[in-house]
Design a protein around this motif. Sequence first.
Motif, PDB file in Angstrom:
ATOM      1  N   ILE A 181      51.775  35.107   2.253  1.00  0.00           N
ATOM      2  CA  ILE A 181      52.606  34.258   3.115  1.00  0.00           C
ATOM      3  C   ILE A 181      53.729  35.084   3.730  1.00  0.00           C
ATOM      4  CG2 ILE A 181      52.093  32.141   1.843  1.00  0.00           C
ATOM      5  CD1 ILE A 181      54.910  32.303   0.658  1.00  0.00           C
ATOM      6  N   PRO A 182      54.126  34.708   4.955  1.00  0.00           N
ATOM      7  CA  PRO A 182      55.226  35.436   5.603  1.00  0.00           C
ATOM      8  C   PRO A 182      56.528  35.274   4.803  1.00  0.00           C
ATOM      9  CG  PRO A 182      54.178  33.861   7.119  1.00  0.00           C
ATOM     10  CD  PRO A 182      53.599  33.613   5.766  1.00  0.00           C
ATOM     11  N   ASP A 183      57.426  36.235   4.969  1.00  0.00           N
ATOM     12  CA  ASP A 183      58.708  36.191   4.249  1.00  0.00           C
ATOM     13  C   ASP A 183      59.460  34.889   4.528  1.00  0.00           C
ATOM     14  OD1 ASP A 183      58.184  38.635   3.237  1.00  0.00           O
ATOM     15  OD2 ASP A 183      59.788  39.705   4.302  1.00  0.00           O
ATOM     16  N   GLU A 196      56.764  19.559   3.470  1.00  0.00           N
ATOM     17  CA  GLU A 196      55.828  19.299   4.568  1.00  0.00           C
ATOM     18  C   GLU A 196      56.429  19.714   5.902  1.00  0.00           C
ATOM     19  OE1 GLU A 196      54.460  15.184   6.188  1.00  0.00           O
ATOM     20  OE2 GLU A 196      52.746  15.987   5.081  1.00  0.00           O
ATOM     21  N   THR A 197      57.712  19.379   6.106  1.00  0.00           N
ATOM     22  CA  THR A 197      58.365  19.609   7.396  1.00  0.00           C
ATOM     23  C   THR A 197      58.700  21.080   7.627  1.00  0.00           C
ATOM     24  OG1 THR A 197      59.311  17.411   7.264  1.00  0.00           O
ATOM     25  CG2 THR A 197      60.351  18.947   8.815  1.00  0.00           C
ATOM     26  N   PHE A 198      59.278  21.715   6.605  1.00  0.00           N
ATOM     27  CA  PHE A 198      59.827  23.060   6.825  1.00  0.00           C
ATOM     28  C   PHE A 198      58.896  24.184   6.382  1.00  0.00           C
ATOM     29  CE2 PHE A 198      63.866  20.548   6.589  1.00  0.00           C
ATOM     30  CZ  PHE A 198      64.253  20.772   7.910  1.00  0.00           C
ATOM     31  N   VAL A 199      57.860  23.868   5.612  1.00  0.00           N
ATOM     32  CA  VAL A 199      56.957  24.936   5.148  1.00  0.00           C
ATOM     33  C   VAL A 199      55.524  24.705   5.647  1.00  0.00           C
ATOM     34  CG1 VAL A 199      56.098  26.234   3.165  1.00  0.00           C
ATOM     35  CG2 VAL A 199      58.379  25.185   3.053  1.00  0.00           C
ATOM     36  N   LEU A 200      54.950  23.541   5.336  1.00  0.00           N
ATOM     37  CA  LEU A 200      53.520  23.358   5.605  1.00  0.00           C
ATOM     38  C   LEU A 200      53.218  23.216   7.097  1.00  0.00           C
ATOM     39  CD1 LEU A 200      52.643  21.048   2.597  1.00  0.00           C
ATOM     40  CD2 LEU A 200      52.035  23.461   2.891  1.00  0.00           C
ATOM     41  N   ARG A 201      53.947  22.395   7.790  1.00  0.00           N
ATOM     42  CA  ARG A 201      53.662  22.218   9.223  1.00  0.00           C
ATOM     43  C   ARG A 201      53.764  23.542   9.984  1.00  0.00           C
ATOM     44  NH1 ARG A 201      53.797  16.826  11.640  1.00  0.00           N
ATOM     45  NH2 ARG A 201      54.189  15.232  10.061  1.00  0.00           N
ATOM     46  N   PRO A 202      54.834  24.327   9.776  1.00  0.00           N
ATOM     47  CA  PRO A 202      54.891  25.587  10.547  1.00  0.00           C
ATOM     48  C   PRO A 202      54.026  26.722  10.001  1.00  0.00           C
ATOM     49  CG  PRO A 202      56.975  25.228   9.356  1.00  0.00           C
ATOM     50  CD  PRO A 202      56.133  24.018   9.124  1.00  0.00           C
ATOM     51  N   PHE A 203      53.678  26.711   8.712  1.00  0.00           N
ATOM     52  CA  PHE A 203      53.074  27.932   8.147  1.00  0.00           C
ATOM     53  C   PHE A 203      51.653  27.774   7.618  1.00  0.00           C
ATOM     54  CE2 PHE A 203      57.661  28.906   7.807  1.00  0.00           C
ATOM     55  CZ  PHE A 203      57.668  30.116   8.482  1.00  0.00           C
ATOM     56  N   LEU A 204      51.168  26.559   7.370  1.00  0.00           N
ATOM     57  CA  LEU A 204      49.795  26.427   6.839  1.00  0.00           C
ATOM     58  C   LEU A 204      48.867  25.996   7.972  1.00  0.00           C
ATOM     59  CD1 LEU A 204      47.839  26.566   4.459  1.00  0.00           C
ATOM     60  CD2 LEU A 204      48.373  24.157   3.963  1.00  0.00           C
ATOM     61  N   GLU A 205      48.015  26.914   8.336  1.00  0.00           N
ATOM     62  CA  GLU A 205      47.069  26.651   9.429  1.00  0.00           C
ATOM     63  C   GLU A 205      46.188  25.450   9.061  1.00  0.00           C
ATOM     64  OE1 GLU A 205      43.987  29.339  11.973  1.00  0.00           O
ATOM     65  OE2 GLU A 205      45.349  30.365  10.603  1.00  0.00           O
ATOM     66  N   ASP A 206      45.935  24.601  10.023  1.00  0.00           N
ATOM     67  CA  ASP A 206      45.066  23.418   9.839  1.00  0.00           C
ATOM     68  C   ASP A 206      45.652  22.400   8.859  1.00  0.00           C
ATOM     69  OD1 ASP A 206      43.213  24.592  11.524  1.00  0.00           O
ATOM     70  OD2 ASP A 206      42.212  25.618   9.858  1.00  0.00           O
ATOM     71  N   TYR A 207      46.979  22.479   8.592  1.00  0.00           N
ATOM     72  CA  TYR A 207      47.565  21.487   7.681  1.00  0.00           C
ATOM     73  C   TYR A 207      47.458  20.091   8.296  1.00  0.00           C
ATOM     74  CZ  TYR A 207      50.740  18.674   4.934  1.00  0.00           C
ATOM     75  OH  TYR A 207      51.255  17.666   4.159  1.00  0.00           O
ATOM     76  N   ARG A 208      47.016  19.136   7.513  1.00  0.00           N
ATOM     77  CA  ARG A 208      46.888  17.752   7.965  1.00  0.00           C
ATOM     78  C   ARG A 208      48.008  16.934   7.316  1.00  0.00           C
ATOM     79  NH1 ARG A 208      44.788  13.715   5.289  1.00  0.00           N
ATOM     80  NH2 ARG A 208      43.923  15.127   3.709  1.00  0.00           N
ATOM     81  N   ALA A 223      48.499  21.278  -0.911  1.00  0.00           N
ATOM     82  CA  ALA A 223      48.613  22.152   0.262  1.00  0.00           C
ATOM     83  C   ALA A 223      49.524  23.352  -0.037  1.00  0.00           C
ATOM     84  CB  ALA A 223      49.144  21.346   1.443  1.00  0.00           C
ATOM     85  N   MET A 224      50.591  23.135  -0.803  1.00  0.00           N
ATOM     86  CA  MET A 224      51.486  24.243  -1.154  1.00  0.00           C
ATOM     87  C   MET A 224      50.745  25.271  -2.013  1.00  0.00           C
ATOM     88  SD  MET A 224      54.455  24.080   0.299  1.00  0.00           S
ATOM     89  CE  MET A 224      55.160  25.439  -0.612  1.00  0.00           C
ATOM     90  N   GLU A 225      49.913  24.772  -2.921  1.00  0.00           N
ATOM     91  CA  GLU A 225      49.143  25.705  -3.760  1.00  0.00           C
ATOM     92  C   GLU A 225      48.208  26.538  -2.904  1.00  0.00           C
ATOM     93  OE1 GLU A 225      47.251  23.706  -7.061  1.00  0.00           O
ATOM     94  OE2 GLU A 225      49.215  23.015  -7.778  1.00  0.00           O
ATOM     95  N   LYS A 226      47.629  25.901  -1.894  1.00  0.00           N
ATOM     96  CA  LYS A 226      46.734  26.627  -0.986  1.00  0.00           C
ATOM     97  C   LYS A 226      47.523  27.700  -0.220  1.00  0.00           C
ATOM     98  CE  LYS A 226      43.578  25.669   2.827  1.00  0.00           C
ATOM     99  NZ  LYS A 226      43.170  24.655   3.795  1.00  0.00           N
TER     100      LYS A 226
END
Length: 407
Positions: A106-108, A37-49, A97-100
């Motif tokens: 996804i960026p490198d 959540e901290t290192f992948v989803l918050r910075p890279f998944l738009e609209d992540y809740r 969210a990771m599956e989405k």
Amino acid sequence: MTTDLAAGVSAEDQMVQSCPEASPMKWHQAHTTWFFETFVLRPFLEDYRPFREEFRWLFNSYYNSLGEEVPEKKLRAALSRPSLVEVLAFRAHVDEAMEKLLGGHIPDDAARRTILGLNHEQQHQELMLTDIKHAFFSNPLRPAYDAAPSAGARDVSLSEFTWHRFHEGLTEIGYPIDPTNCLDFCFDNETPRHKVYLKPFRIANRAVTCREYLGFMSDDAYARPELWLSDGWEEVKKQAWRAPLYWERDATDSSGWRIFTLRGWHPLSALLDTPVCHVSFFEADAFARWRGCRLPTEAEWEHVATGRAIHGNLLDTRRLNSAVASGDGLDQLFGDCWEWTASAYTGYPGYKPLPGALGEYNGKFMSSQMILRGGSCVTPASHLRATYRNFFQPATRWQFTGIRLAA
Ligand SMILES: [Fe+2]
């Protein structure tokens, strides 16, 4: 795999933190989720809740540069809230969210962090088992993590002790990472690859067994200061060490001892030919001195292990304890127990930690710790490499740590 390992462990058992090195199983499940959540989803998944905003600091282990409070480690056992049910809901939320995220392009950097997150979770899978073993040992009822006998347990005879000789010369150690391939992974502390000069050396064909270690104990080694490093002798006295962790006197067994395992108690007489496990660096070093040998350096160990298949008694066997060495050649390099080396944990020449908060992953621990190599019976096989560097403080014994001799 993480939830599978925790499946038979009750919510109450998953709250226990029985020594300063350990964490509760529920915390491991939450913290590994927090990492994604901290290192992948918050910075890279738009609209992540985010699942719950407080989790951002609650399940941070030690990343000070995230700029928020990091709860004291000893408080992890106080987290009766969130409940285990809520932690599992957190995992499901982050999985979805990771599956989405992974379903699209996804960026490198997100790919690299996802692979780091998976490897981080594998480290915690091993910790979940080492920590629950200590938790159950600390409980007066001494419950078993898995009461079933080992699947595929073999009745084999121990391979004879032999030396393998290696010539003097230049070698290279460290992982040759391909910076252009975002799927190529190693931890930052395995780089840069560099040259090392080795003197001629010998290395044992297998790990030191419980029977051999019993010989060291019977020779009064825990009462002989000349065998010990100064700090080790202080630990022997302070902690009243007389045997490896998880060994207990048992007058009903011919050996006089029994050993607590993830599958409950076993008489030592049934495990005499298995590798001795749960010894500190100080005990490994004293044993080697008693035998007129030494521990291998990490460069020697890696030189020996390079090019060999990652094969052995690893978590995937589900044996959950060391097994008897029975191979013809060099055996047990991978699996059974981590092997203490004579090398201190420092950065390789030119080492640079990862940029940002992830730079705190490995680099800041490079003091007062010794290197271990090879993995254990609770390390996932896909987690290991010949270049893999584990590290612990020299007095720690709760990990599956053993001894291989060199000279
Ligand atoms: Fe962690």
